[in-house]
Design a protein around this motif. Structure first.
Motif, PDB file in Angstrom:
ATOM      1  N   GLY A  28       0.811  -1.212   0.000  1.00  0.00           N
ATOM      2  CA  GLY A  28       0.000   0.000   0.000  1.00  0.00           C
ATOM      3  C   GLY A  28       0.842   1.259   0.000  1.00  0.00           C
ATOM      4  N   ALA A  29       1.888   1.259   0.827  1.00  0.00           N
ATOM      5  CA  ALA A  29       2.769   2.426   0.871  1.00  0.00           C
ATOM      6  C   ALA A  29       3.504   2.601  -0.450  1.00  0.00           C
ATOM      7  CB  ALA A  29       3.767   2.292   2.016  1.00  0.00           C
ATOM      8  N   SER A  30       3.931   1.500  -1.052  1.00  0.00           N
ATOM      9  CA  SER A  30       4.645   1.575  -2.327  1.00  0.00           C
ATOM     10  C   SER A  30       3.745   2.097  -3.436  1.00  0.00           C
ATOM     11  CB  SER A  30       5.195   0.200  -2.707  1.00  0.00           C
ATOM     12  OG  SER A  30       6.174  -0.220  -1.784  1.00  0.00           O
ATOM     13  N   GLU A  31       2.481   1.653  -3.443  1.00  0.00           N
ATOM     14  CA  GLU A  31       1.542   2.140  -4.453  1.00  0.00           C
ATOM     15  C   GLU A  31       1.309   3.643  -4.289  1.00  0.00           C
ATOM     16  OE1 GLU A  31      -1.866  -0.289  -3.890  1.00  0.00           O
ATOM     17  OE2 GLU A  31      -1.089  -1.962  -5.094  1.00  0.00           O
ATOM     18  N   GLY A  32       1.160   4.092  -3.044  1.00  0.00           N
ATOM     19  CA  GLY A  32       0.986   5.519  -2.810  1.00  0.00           C
ATOM     20  C   GLY A  32       2.201   6.317  -3.218  1.00  0.00           C
ATOM     21  N   MET A  33       3.393   5.793  -2.944  1.00  0.00           N
ATOM     22  CA  MET A  33       4.619   6.487  -3.320  1.00  0.00           C
ATOM     23  C   MET A  33       4.783   6.536  -4.840  1.00  0.00           C
ATOM     24  SD  MET A  33       7.146   8.218  -2.292  1.00  0.00           S
ATOM     25  CE  MET A  33       7.099   7.951  -0.514  1.00  0.00           C
ATOM     26  N   THR A  34       4.354   5.480  -5.528  1.00  0.00           N
ATOM     27  CA  THR A  34       4.410   5.479  -6.992  1.00  0.00           C
ATOM     28  C   THR A  34       3.510   6.567  -7.559  1.00  0.00           C
ATOM     29  OG1 THR A  34       4.906   3.114  -7.056  1.00  0.00           O
ATOM     30  CG2 THR A  34       3.996   4.099  -9.062  1.00  0.00           C
TER      31      THR A  34
ATOM     32  N   LEU B 162       9.886  10.856   0.595  1.00  0.00           N
ATOM     33  CA  LEU B 162      10.440  11.302  -0.671  1.00  0.00           C
ATOM     34  C   LEU B 162      10.925  12.742  -0.530  1.00  0.00           C
ATOM     35  CD1 LEU B 162      10.570  10.041  -3.600  1.00  0.00           C
ATOM     36  CD2 LEU B 162       8.613  11.495  -4.136  1.00  0.00           C
ATOM     37  N   SER B 163      12.133  12.999  -1.032  1.00  0.00           N
ATOM     38  CA  SER B 163      12.675  14.353  -1.084  1.00  0.00           C
ATOM     39  C   SER B 163      12.518  14.876  -2.507  1.00  0.00           C
ATOM     40  CB  SER B 163      14.151  14.354  -0.685  1.00  0.00           C
ATOM     41  OG  SER B 163      14.732  15.631  -0.928  1.00  0.00           O
ATOM     42  N   VAL B 164      11.942  16.080  -2.637  1.00  0.00           N
ATOM     43  CA  VAL B 164      11.678  16.660  -3.952  1.00  0.00           C
ATOM     44  C   VAL B 164      12.227  18.085  -3.980  1.00  0.00           C
ATOM     45  CG1 VAL B 164       9.919  17.285  -5.648  1.00  0.00           C
ATOM     46  CG2 VAL B 164       9.579  15.286  -4.169  1.00  0.00           C
ATOM     47  N   THR B 165      13.012  18.397  -4.987  1.00  0.00           N
ATOM     48  CA  THR B 165      13.483  19.764  -5.207  1.00  0.00           C
ATOM     49  C   THR B 165      12.681  20.366  -6.342  1.00  0.00           C
ATOM     50  OG1 THR B 165      15.725  19.263  -4.440  1.00  0.00           O
ATOM     51  CG2 THR B 165      15.453  21.217  -5.814  1.00  0.00           C
ATOM     52  N   VAL B 166      11.919  21.413  -6.026  1.00  0.00           N
ATOM     53  CA  VAL B 166      11.062  22.066  -7.018  1.00  0.00           C
ATOM     54  C   VAL B 166      11.727  23.364  -7.458  1.00  0.00           C
ATOM     55  CG1 VAL B 166       8.763  22.970  -7.488  1.00  0.00           C
ATOM     56  CG2 VAL B 166       9.044  21.082  -5.867  1.00  0.00           C
ATOM     57  N   ARG B 167      12.007  23.475  -8.744  1.00  0.00           N
ATOM     58  CA  ARG B 167      12.702  24.655  -9.260  1.00  0.00           C
ATOM     59  C   ARG B 167      11.736  25.695  -9.855  1.00  0.00           C
ATOM     60  NH1 ARG B 167      17.968  23.378  -8.877  1.00  0.00           N
ATOM     61  NH2 ARG B 167      18.415  21.155  -8.674  1.00  0.00           N
ATOM     62  N   ARG B 168      10.515  25.300 -10.127  1.00  0.00           N
ATOM     63  CA  ARG B 168       9.484  26.249 -10.551  1.00  0.00           C
ATOM     64  C   ARG B 168       8.593  26.487  -9.338  1.00  0.00           C
ATOM     65  NH1 ARG B 168       4.411  26.356 -13.140  1.00  0.00           N
ATOM     66  NH2 ARG B 168       4.225  24.093 -12.970  1.00  0.00           N
TER      67      ARG B 168
END
Length: 206
Positions: free
Chosen positions: A40-46, A88-94
């Motif tokens: 379940g966690a993997s599906e949500g992360m996908t 999850l780490s996300v870098t948003v440039r916009r």
């Protein structure tokens, strides 16, 4: 006769304009057994990763931080299942897309989505840190010249330099870096990010 010296510490700051947002997002899933919780966690992360990519974030700016699974208990201490989580780490440039990403993720994942961090940052700190170090050294020299004068001396050669650190201090409110993020209703106030440096310098007294 021993050589006379003066050792002082200096501090400096430099303001830089943030140009990226660092997100830390977490997806959790409760289930009766470990395998189902992990699936379940993997599906949500996908789904989360897909949403992030749909909003223009490249693979290089997406990174899995960790994954955990643990048992759950009810109020009486009886085991009732397991909870799996992935971060999850996300870098948003916009910057204006941050609200869009959060709104789309919340709509798709629901309450299983947790936002651990939304942090403004600078993609390249080198220029700001140079200016902070320049200011720190100038601060140290100003102090050293005062101490030298009090000792009826002048500054000679620099005998040693040790950097104590160069770190971000935090946000200082200023200009608006991005408009209100319409979907999520979360405005991004860019302001200025203060970078700080400190140095310890030893001069010869002559």
């Amino acid at each position: 006769m021993a050589r006379r010296t003066v050792t002082v510490s200096g501090a400096g700051q430099a303001a830089v304009s943030p140009d990226v947002v660092r997100l830390e997002l977490r997806v959790g899933h409760d289930a009766e057994d470990v395998a189902a919780a992990l699936v379940g966690a993997s599906e949500g992360m996908t789904r989360l990763a897909s949403i992030v990519r749909e909003h223009g974030v490249t693979d290089a700016d997406i990174r899995t931080l960790d994954a955990t699974v643990g048992q759950r208990w009810d109020s009486t201490g009886t085991p009732v299942g397991f909870t799996a989580q992935q971060r999850l780490s996300v870098t948003v440039r916009r910057l204006e897309s941050v609200g869009e990403i959060l709104a789309a993720a919340a709509a798709s994942i629901g309450n299983a989505l947790l936002v651990d961090q939304v942090r403004l940052d600078v993609s390249d700190r080198r220029d700001g840190l140079r200016r902070a170090r320049d200011a720190a050294f100038a601060d140290a020299r100003d102090k050293a010249e005062q101490y030298a004068a009090l000792c009826d001396a002048e500054l000679g050669r620099v005998l040693g330099v040790a950097e104590a650190g160069a770190v971000p201090l935090g946000m200082r409110q200023g200009k608006l870096m991005a408009a209100a993020m319409d979907s999520a209703g979360m405005p991004v106030e860019g302001g200025d990010l203060d970078l700080a440096a400190s140095v310890t310098v030893t001069w010869e007294l002559r």
